[in-house]
Scaffold this motif. Sequence first.
Motif, PDB file in Angstrom:
ATOM      1  N   VAL A 163      21.754  41.863  64.949  1.00 40.96           N
ATOM      2  CA  VAL A 163      20.592  42.970  64.808  1.00 40.96           C
ATOM      3  C   VAL A 163      19.197  42.333  64.662  1.00 40.96           C
ATOM      4  O   VAL A 163      18.988  41.025  64.316  1.00 40.96           O
ATOM      5  CB  VAL A 163      20.920  43.889  63.736  1.00 40.96           C
ATOM      6  CG1 VAL A 163      22.307  44.635  63.964  1.00 40.96           C
ATOM      7  CG2 VAL A 163      21.025  43.238  62.357  1.00 40.96           C
ATOM      8  N   ASP A 164      18.348  43.005  65.159  1.00 36.53           N
ATOM      9  CA  ASP A 164      17.015  42.355  65.140  1.00 36.53           C
ATOM     10  C   ASP A 164      16.155  42.376  63.603  1.00 36.53           C
ATOM     11  O   ASP A 164      14.970  42.939  63.673  1.00 36.53           O
ATOM     12  CB  ASP A 164      16.061  43.332  66.171  1.00 36.53           C
ATOM     13  CG  ASP A 164      16.593  42.690  67.587  1.00 36.53           C
ATOM     14  OD1 ASP A 164      17.126  41.855  67.508  1.00 36.53           O
ATOM     15  OD2 ASP A 164      16.358  43.551  68.361  1.00 36.53           O
ATOM     16  N   VAL A 165      16.947  42.322  62.441  1.00 35.37           N
ATOM     17  CA  VAL A 165      16.361  42.114  61.381  1.00 35.37           C
ATOM     18  C   VAL A 165      16.769  40.971  60.506  1.00 35.37           C
ATOM     19  O   VAL A 165      17.927  40.337  60.914  1.00 35.37           O
ATOM     20  CB  VAL A 165      16.479  43.426  60.500  1.00 35.37           C
ATOM     21  CG1 VAL A 165      15.817  44.694  61.141  1.00 35.37           C
ATOM     22  CG2 VAL A 165      17.875  43.494  60.234  1.00 35.37           C
ATOM     23  N   THR A 166      15.920  40.469  59.524  1.00 32.99           N
ATOM     24  CA  THR A 166      16.373  39.390  58.902  1.00 32.99           C
ATOM     25  C   THR A 166      17.597  39.819  58.034  1.00 32.99           C
ATOM     26  O   THR A 166      17.728  40.735  57.369  1.00 32.99           O
ATOM     27  CB  THR A 166      15.350  38.836  57.770  1.00 32.99           C
ATOM     28  OG1 THR A 166      14.462  38.626  58.775  1.00 32.99           O
ATOM     29  CG2 THR A 166      15.911  37.612  57.059  1.00 32.99           C
ATOM     30  N   ASN A 167      18.834  38.985  58.210  1.00 38.47           N
ATOM     31  CA  ASN A 167      19.988  39.308  57.362  1.00 38.47           C
ATOM     32  C   ASN A 167      20.964  37.727  57.274  1.00 38.47           C
ATOM     33  O   ASN A 167      20.672  36.936  58.136  1.00 38.47           O
ATOM     34  CB  ASN A 167      20.837  40.275  58.148  1.00 38.47           C
ATOM     35  CG  ASN A 167      21.423  39.879  59.388  1.00 38.47           C
ATOM     36  OD1 ASN A 167      22.577  39.419  59.433  1.00 38.47           O
ATOM     37  ND2 ASN A 167      20.807  40.212  60.593  1.00 38.47           N
ATOM     38  N   ARG A 168      21.822  38.051  56.361  1.00 41.01           N
ATOM     39  CA  ARG A 168      22.696  36.974  56.135  1.00 41.01           C
ATOM     40  C   ARG A 168      23.935  37.297  55.172  1.00 41.01           C
ATOM     41  O   ARG A 168      23.668  38.373  54.626  1.00 41.01           O
ATOM     42  CB  ARG A 168      22.029  35.703  55.233  1.00 41.01           C
ATOM     43  CG  ARG A 168      21.375  36.159  53.783  1.00 41.01           C
ATOM     44  CD  ARG A 168      21.009  35.045  53.111  1.00 41.01           C
ATOM     45  NE  ARG A 168      20.163  34.197  53.974  1.00 41.01           N
ATOM     46  CZ  ARG A 168      18.703  34.462  54.131  1.00 41.01           C
ATOM     47  NH1 ARG A 168      18.025  35.283  53.451  1.00 41.01           N
ATOM     48  NH2 ARG A 168      17.849  33.609  55.012  1.00 41.01           N
ATOM     49  N   ILE A 169      25.067  36.476  55.142  1.00 38.81           N
ATOM     50  CA  ILE A 169      26.371  37.042  54.511  1.00 38.81           C
ATOM     51  C   ILE A 169      26.392  35.911  53.486  1.00 38.81           C
ATOM     52  O   ILE A 169      26.337  34.740  53.735  1.00 38.81           O
ATOM     53  CB  ILE A 169      27.438  37.070  55.341  1.00 38.81           C
ATOM     54  CG1 ILE A 169      27.160  37.891  56.283  1.00 38.81           C
ATOM     55  CG2 ILE A 169      28.498  37.299  54.491  1.00 38.81           C
ATOM     56  CD1 ILE A 169      28.741  38.264  57.051  1.00 38.81           C
TER      57      ILE A 169
ATOM     58  N   SER B 138      31.552  39.034  48.720  1.00 44.51           N
ATOM     59  CA  SER B 138      30.599  38.737  49.653  1.00 44.51           C
ATOM     60  C   SER B 138      29.500  39.695  49.755  1.00 44.51           C
ATOM     61  O   SER B 138      29.746  41.000  49.186  1.00 44.51           O
ATOM     62  CB  SER B 138      31.013  38.642  51.354  1.00 44.51           C
ATOM     63  OG  SER B 138      31.816  37.547  51.575  1.00 44.51           O
ATOM     64  N   LYS B 139      28.492  39.674  49.991  1.00 41.80           N
ATOM     65  CA  LYS B 139      27.361  40.457  50.407  1.00 41.80           C
ATOM     66  C   LYS B 139      26.563  40.253  51.525  1.00 41.80           C
ATOM     67  O   LYS B 139      26.445  39.184  51.975  1.00 41.80           O
ATOM     68  CB  LYS B 139      26.146  40.567  49.121  1.00 41.80           C
ATOM     69  CG  LYS B 139      26.638  41.013  47.789  1.00 41.80           C
ATOM     70  CD  LYS B 139      25.636  41.283  46.941  1.00 41.80           C
ATOM     71  CE  LYS B 139      25.932  41.613  45.499  1.00 41.80           C
ATOM     72  NZ  LYS B 139      26.500  43.152  45.672  1.00 41.80           N
ATOM     73  N   VAL B 140      26.271  41.449  52.430  1.00 44.35           N
ATOM     74  CA  VAL B 140      25.356  41.359  53.394  1.00 44.35           C
ATOM     75  C   VAL B 140      24.019  41.938  52.879  1.00 44.35           C
ATOM     76  O   VAL B 140      24.043  43.119  52.562  1.00 44.35           O
ATOM     77  CB  VAL B 140      26.056  42.212  54.531  1.00 44.35           C
ATOM     78  CG1 VAL B 140      25.043  42.343  55.833  1.00 44.35           C
ATOM     79  CG2 VAL B 140      27.327  41.749  55.122  1.00 44.35           C
ATOM     80  N   SER B 141      23.297  41.004  53.128  1.00 44.67           N
ATOM     81  CA  SER B 141      21.705  41.258  52.705  1.00 44.67           C
ATOM     82  C   SER B 141      20.782  41.500  54.052  1.00 44.67           C
ATOM     83  O   SER B 141      21.093  40.563  54.869  1.00 44.67           O
ATOM     84  CB  SER B 141      21.275  40.031  51.813  1.00 44.67           C
ATOM     85  OG  SER B 141      21.069  38.930  52.610  1.00 44.67           O
ATOM     86  N   VAL B 142      19.997  42.361  54.015  1.00 46.91           N
ATOM     87  CA  VAL B 142      19.091  42.835  54.873  1.00 46.91           C
ATOM     88  C   VAL B 142      17.510  42.790  54.284  1.00 46.91           C
ATOM     89  O   VAL B 142      17.184  43.171  53.381  1.00 46.91           O
ATOM     90  CB  VAL B 142      19.525  44.185  55.683  1.00 46.91           C
ATOM     91  CG1 VAL B 142      18.293  44.470  56.706  1.00 46.91           C
ATOM     92  CG2 VAL B 142      20.826  43.934  56.306  1.00 46.91           C
ATOM     93  N   SER B 143      16.720  42.245  55.072  1.00 43.84           N
ATOM     94  CA  SER B 143      15.321  42.450  54.761  1.00 43.84           C
ATOM     95  C   SER B 143      14.367  42.941  55.754  1.00 43.84           C
ATOM     96  O   SER B 143      14.354  42.344  57.071  1.00 43.84           O
ATOM     97  CB  SER B 143      14.785  41.121  54.244  1.00 43.84           C
ATOM     98  OG  SER B 143      13.372  41.123  53.852  1.00 43.84           O
ATOM     99  N   VAL B 144      13.548  43.790  55.872  1.00 39.39           N
ATOM    100  CA  VAL B 144      12.710  44.376  56.514  1.00 39.39           C
ATOM    101  C   VAL B 144      11.416  44.751  56.166  1.00 39.39           C
ATOM    102  O   VAL B 144      11.409  45.491  55.098  1.00 39.39           O
ATOM    103  CB  VAL B 144      13.100  45.714  57.212  1.00 39.39           C
ATOM    104  CG1 VAL B 144      12.251  46.196  58.673  1.00 39.39           C
ATOM    105  CG2 VAL B 144      14.830  45.440  57.865  1.00 39.39           C
ATOM    106  N   SER B 145      10.157  43.997  56.654  1.00 43.56           N
ATOM    107  CA  SER B 145       9.006  44.077  56.126  1.00 43.56           C
ATOM    108  C   SER B 145       8.878  44.030  54.615  1.00 43.56           C
ATOM    109  O   SER B 145       8.136  45.175  54.056  1.00 43.56           O
ATOM    110  CB  SER B 145       8.382  45.529  56.923  1.00 43.56           C
ATOM    111  OG  SER B 145       8.521  45.581  58.006  1.00 43.56           O
ATOM    112  N   GLY B 146       9.503  43.254  53.984  1.00 41.06           N
ATOM    113  CA  GLY B 146       9.371  42.962  52.635  1.00 41.06           C
ATOM    114  C   GLY B 146      10.267  43.763  51.737  1.00 41.06           C
ATOM    115  O   GLY B 146      10.280  43.644  50.697  1.00 41.06           O
ATOM    116  N   VAL B 147      11.026  44.776  52.394  1.00 38.35           N
ATOM    117  CA  VAL B 147      12.152  45.639  51.603  1.00 38.35           C
ATOM    118  C   VAL B 147      13.397  45.113  51.901  1.00 38.35           C
ATOM    119  O   VAL B 147      13.689  44.798  53.153  1.00 38.35           O
ATOM    120  CB  VAL B 147      12.024  47.135  52.101  1.00 38.35           C
ATOM    121  CG1 VAL B 147      12.934  47.954  51.489  1.00 38.35           C
ATOM    122  CG2 VAL B 147      10.472  47.672  51.983  1.00 38.35           C
TER     123      VAL B 147
END
Length: 206
Positions: free
Chosen positions: A189-195, A35-44
């Motif tokens: 949490v208040d950022v875009t994320n998914r598993i 698995s991977k937990v991916s996070v995206s904030v302001s294009g990063v």
Amino acid sequence: MKKFFAFVVASMLLSGAAMQAQDIKWSVEGGYLGSKVSVSVSGVSGSVDFNGFYAGVGADFAMKAENLSIASGLFWDYKSMDLGIGDLKANYLRIPVQLKYTHPVSESFKFFVSAGPSVNIGTFGKAKANELASMYGIDDVDASNDKVFGKDALKRIHVQVGANIGVVISDKFIISLGYDYGLTKGMDVDVTNRINAIKLGVGYSF
């Protein structure tokens, strides 16, 4: 979210009407879970490995249409995340509901593909910081399950959609490869994320 779960439940009920209850094929399965937990904030964006293994019981419900079935079951997923300043371990119960097509290549060899959603329910886990954490002003952590799942932590429930391919040998031995994509947040949490997850497993059908 409520509409999505209502859709999943409706799909299960509708598929039940097409199933032949006497034709249920059970299996025990297990394997590697990457698995991977991916996070995206302001294009990063970034990601952290959340690897482990899975094991459980599968159930194939035959449908009236030839070679079609509903693949479901109950699986235990164990995942571990190394954050450098500590680690996190989490356990989930996973319930897939996938439409499956099986193609007989010969009397002793079958190929199958399946696709559909799965619901992941967090059960218990543990987080622990190491000595390096003090450099970042983080006190020693030995969190119970209510800290691992909940606000500002892993979500107790998240939904994925995925696909699987595999083979069945002699109607008994199963080899499968699958990928699940996170439809809903994996962390509260208040950022875009998914598993997301890739699965490589073996099983025995009876």
